[in-house]
Design a protein around this motif. Sequence first.
Motif, PDB file in Angstrom:
ATOM      1  N   PRO A 179       0.592  -1.413  -0.236  1.00 59.96           N
ATOM      2  CA  PRO A 179       0.095   0.020  -0.142  1.00 59.96           C
ATOM      3  C   PRO A 179       0.625   1.098  -0.251  1.00 59.96           C
ATOM      4  O   PRO A 179       2.033   1.578   0.470  1.00 59.96           O
ATOM      5  N   ALA A 180       0.076   2.330  -0.495  1.00 56.40           N
ATOM      6  CA  ALA A 180       0.972   3.935  -0.347  1.00 56.40           C
ATOM      7  C   ALA A 180       1.906   4.134   0.584  1.00 56.40           C
ATOM      8  O   ALA A 180       2.587   4.594   0.545  1.00 56.40           O
ATOM      9  N   TYR A 181       1.244   3.899   1.566  1.00 57.22           N
ATOM     10  CA  TYR A 181       1.882   3.951   3.374  1.00 57.22           C
ATOM     11  C   TYR A 181       3.091   3.235   3.373  1.00 57.22           C
ATOM     12  O   TYR A 181       4.098   3.498   4.048  1.00 57.22           O
ATOM     13  N   ILE A 182       3.389   1.853   2.538  1.00 62.22           N
ATOM     14  CA  ILE A 182       4.766   1.678   2.372  1.00 62.22           C
ATOM     15  C   ILE A 182       5.462   1.839   0.781  1.00 62.22           C
ATOM     16  O   ILE A 182       6.723   1.827   1.194  1.00 62.22           O
ATOM     17  N   SER A 183       5.155   1.937   0.566  1.00 57.86           N
ATOM     18  CA  SER A 183       5.826   2.553  -1.043  1.00 57.86           C
ATOM     19  C   SER A 183       6.842   3.403  -0.787  1.00 57.86           C
ATOM     20  O   SER A 183       7.056   3.504  -2.115  1.00 57.86           O
ATOM     21  N   ARG A 184       5.643   4.876  -0.086  1.00 60.28           N
ATOM     22  CA  ARG A 184       6.697   5.663  -0.594  1.00 60.28           C
ATOM     23  C   ARG A 184       7.723   6.146   0.809  1.00 60.28           C
ATOM     24  O   ARG A 184       8.391   6.599   0.230  1.00 60.28           O
ATOM     25  N   ARG A 185       8.167   5.001   1.266  1.00 57.86           N
ATOM     26  CA  ARG A 185       9.445   3.797   1.533  1.00 57.86           C
ATOM     27  C   ARG A 185      10.693   3.475   0.745  1.00 57.86           C
ATOM     28  O   ARG A 185      11.513   3.539   0.947  1.00 57.86           O
ATOM     29  N   PHE A 186      10.023   3.923  -0.889  1.00 60.68           N
ATOM     30  CA  PHE A 186      10.691   3.058  -1.705  1.00 60.68           C
ATOM     31  C   PHE A 186      11.566   3.584  -1.818  1.00 60.68           C
ATOM     32  O   PHE A 186      11.694   3.975  -3.599  1.00 60.68           O
ATOM     33  N   GLU A 187      12.215   4.444  -1.689  1.00 60.66           N
ATOM     34  CA  GLU A 187      13.165   5.552  -2.039  1.00 60.66           C
ATOM     35  C   GLU A 187      14.200   5.855  -2.117  1.00 60.66           C
ATOM     36  O   GLU A 187      14.671   4.482  -0.909  1.00 60.66           O
ATOM     37  N   PRO A 188      14.725   5.829  -2.568  1.00 58.54           N
ATOM     38  CA  PRO A 188      16.620   5.403  -2.807  1.00 58.54           C
ATOM     39  C   PRO A 188      17.156   5.735  -1.327  1.00 58.54           C
ATOM     40  O   PRO A 188      18.880   5.368  -1.028  1.00 58.54           O
ATOM     41  N   GLN A 189      16.834   7.095  -0.130  1.00 56.05           N
ATOM     42  CA  GLN A 189      17.769   7.287   0.265  1.00 56.05           C
ATOM     43  C   GLN A 189      17.458   6.329   1.636  1.00 56.05           C
ATOM     44  O   GLN A 189      18.222   6.680   2.274  1.00 56.05           O
ATOM     45  N   PRO A 232      24.449   8.684  12.570  1.00 50.65           N
ATOM     46  CA  PRO A 232      24.324  10.304  13.897  1.00 50.65           C
ATOM     47  C   PRO A 232      24.085  11.470  12.976  1.00 50.65           C
ATOM     48  O   PRO A 232      23.130  12.418  13.735  1.00 50.65           O
ATOM     49  N   ALA A 233      23.822  11.593  11.273  1.00 49.76           N
ATOM     50  CA  ALA A 233      23.440  12.402  10.826  1.00 49.76           C
ATOM     51  C   ALA A 233      22.429  12.119   9.980  1.00 49.76           C
ATOM     52  O   ALA A 233      21.789  13.457   8.744  1.00 49.76           O
ATOM     53  N   THR A 234      21.534  11.128  10.041  1.00 50.66           N
ATOM     54  CA  THR A 234      20.717  10.753   9.133  1.00 50.66           C
ATOM     55  C   THR A 234      18.727  11.446   9.832  1.00 50.66           C
ATOM     56  O   THR A 234      19.061  10.893  10.817  1.00 50.66           O
ATOM     57  N   PRO A 235      18.034  11.817   9.181  1.00 46.79           N
ATOM     58  CA  PRO A 235      17.140  12.010   9.590  1.00 46.79           C
ATOM     59  C   PRO A 235      15.836  11.080  10.269  1.00 46.79           C
ATOM     60  O   PRO A 235      16.043   9.318   9.440  1.00 46.79           O
ATOM     61  N   ASP A 236      14.838  11.268  11.541  1.00 50.36           N
ATOM     62  CA  ASP A 236      14.903  10.802  12.457  1.00 50.36           C
ATOM     63  C   ASP A 236      13.828   9.676  11.169  1.00 50.36           C
ATOM     64  O   ASP A 236      12.869   8.450  11.765  1.00 50.36           O
ATOM     65  N   SER A 237      12.692  10.659  10.469  1.00 53.96           N
ATOM     66  CA  SER A 237      11.882  10.216   9.461  1.00 53.96           C
ATOM     67  C   SER A 237      12.859   9.193   8.489  1.00 53.96           C
ATOM     68  O   SER A 237      11.540   8.437   8.772  1.00 53.96           O
ATOM     69  N   LEU A 238      13.598   8.771   8.674  1.00 53.50           N
ATOM     70  CA  LEU A 238      13.948   7.932   7.932  1.00 53.50           C
ATOM     71  C   LEU A 238      14.015   6.701   8.298  1.00 53.50           C
ATOM     72  O   LEU A 238      13.960   5.147   8.072  1.00 53.50           O
ATOM     73  N   LYS A 239      14.829   6.751   9.745  1.00 55.64           N
ATOM     74  CA  LYS A 239      15.626   5.649  10.218  1.00 55.64           C
ATOM     75  C   LYS A 239      13.683   5.119  10.683  1.00 55.64           C
ATOM     76  O   LYS A 239      13.733   3.927  10.993  1.00 55.64           O
ATOM     77  N   THR A 240      12.897   5.734  11.778  1.00 56.32           N
ATOM     78  CA  THR A 240      11.717   5.275  11.956  1.00 56.32           C
ATOM     79  C   THR A 240      10.514   4.759  10.292  1.00 56.32           C
ATOM     80  O   THR A 240       9.244   4.364  10.736  1.00 56.32           O
ATOM     81  N   GLY A 241      10.702   5.067   9.689  1.00 52.59           N
ATOM     82  CA  GLY A 241       9.459   5.499   8.274  1.00 52.59           C
ATOM     83  C   GLY A 241       8.106   6.429   8.619  1.00 52.59           C
ATOM     84  O   GLY A 241       7.806   5.924   7.381  1.00 52.59           O
ATOM     85  N   PHE A 242       8.689   7.135   9.551  1.00 48.95           N
ATOM     86  CA  PHE A 242       7.470   7.624   9.306  1.00 48.95           C
ATOM     87  C   PHE A 242       7.742   8.855   8.603  1.00 48.95           C
ATOM     88  O   PHE A 242       8.991   9.667   8.178  1.00 48.95           O
TER      89      PHE A 242
END
Length: 338
Positions: A179-189, A232-242
């Motif tokens: 679903p879109a809430y999962i595939s939105r994390r399919f970004e290269p970063q 340490p420099a990675t945004p929390d949004s990427l670590k959590t997937g939120f």
Amino acid sequence: MKRLTLFFLICIFLLIGCTNSKGPDVSKIKVDIPIERFDQSFFALDTNNIAAGLKALMQSHPDFYTDFMQQILGVSGSDTNTISQDVSKIFIRGYSPMYHSLSQQYSDVGWLRKDLQKAFQYVKYYFPEYKTAKIILFMGPLDAPGVALTRSGIAIGLQQFGGKDFPAYQSMEAQQLFPAYISRRFEPQYIVVNSMKAVSEDIYPDRSGAKGLVEQMIEKVQKWWLLDKFLPATPDSLKTGFTKQQLDWCQANEGMIWNDVITTQKDLYTKNPLAIQNYLGEAPFTQSLGPSSPGNIGQWIGWQVVKKFADKNSSMSIADVLKADARKILEEAKYKPK
């Protein structure tokens, strides 16, 4: 002139301070992370002469060939029998358009190698004995893993990193899988983040198993806490997937979230699967907290608990924090957000 000089000195001091706050200096730690392009070799096969091509592929990629054939295509990886040939031809012909789109996006992966090497420098800083390995890029069906640890290194499935608007993710079949809430994390970063999650899992395997709710919240999130060290420099949004909005909502409503947990669940150590799914399951939002909340919010709460515990026990080593019992962490953290 003196004021200008003083201004620049202050700026330099602040920049140095910001750099130090992003983790220890790992610049002198030597790490080499080669990237193997299995994807290019596989999709370059001549389907009119597939037997010879598979034999050559086995010789040029001896480590990953068997894993790919068995785990990704579901055929024997020990030889180039007729079934292996037929399945390979069907896969190449069916997925070539998708591969060609991804191959353009990932024609240059120098940025990826650089980012992974930086992350592995932090891994080696904290865990000097950890053996780094190569990165293998492949492309499999959509339901193949995006990142997987193999015997020879970290395998990265590019089919899950095309970008949230990648056409292949828009079909009805793909949306049923992701679903879109999962595939939105399919970004290269997300490649480096997911790779470090795999490394964290390798260092600290999930032992939450059939444990209770809060125990799972804390033990699952200890790998997020480890990610803070490796990235340490990675945004929390990427670590959590939120999303950024979901993170902001969590921070603004931290007390209310914890209150929901302790009032809805009279027993924080309940093993009720519905309670565990509500707080720790993949979902567009947490049912008991409404559509502004993210799914898997329990892991975010566990993250705050572990960070509070680690801050209170700064003399503890990373290994000791990871080994600490979840109940001990909760009790000593004295987590009471407002």
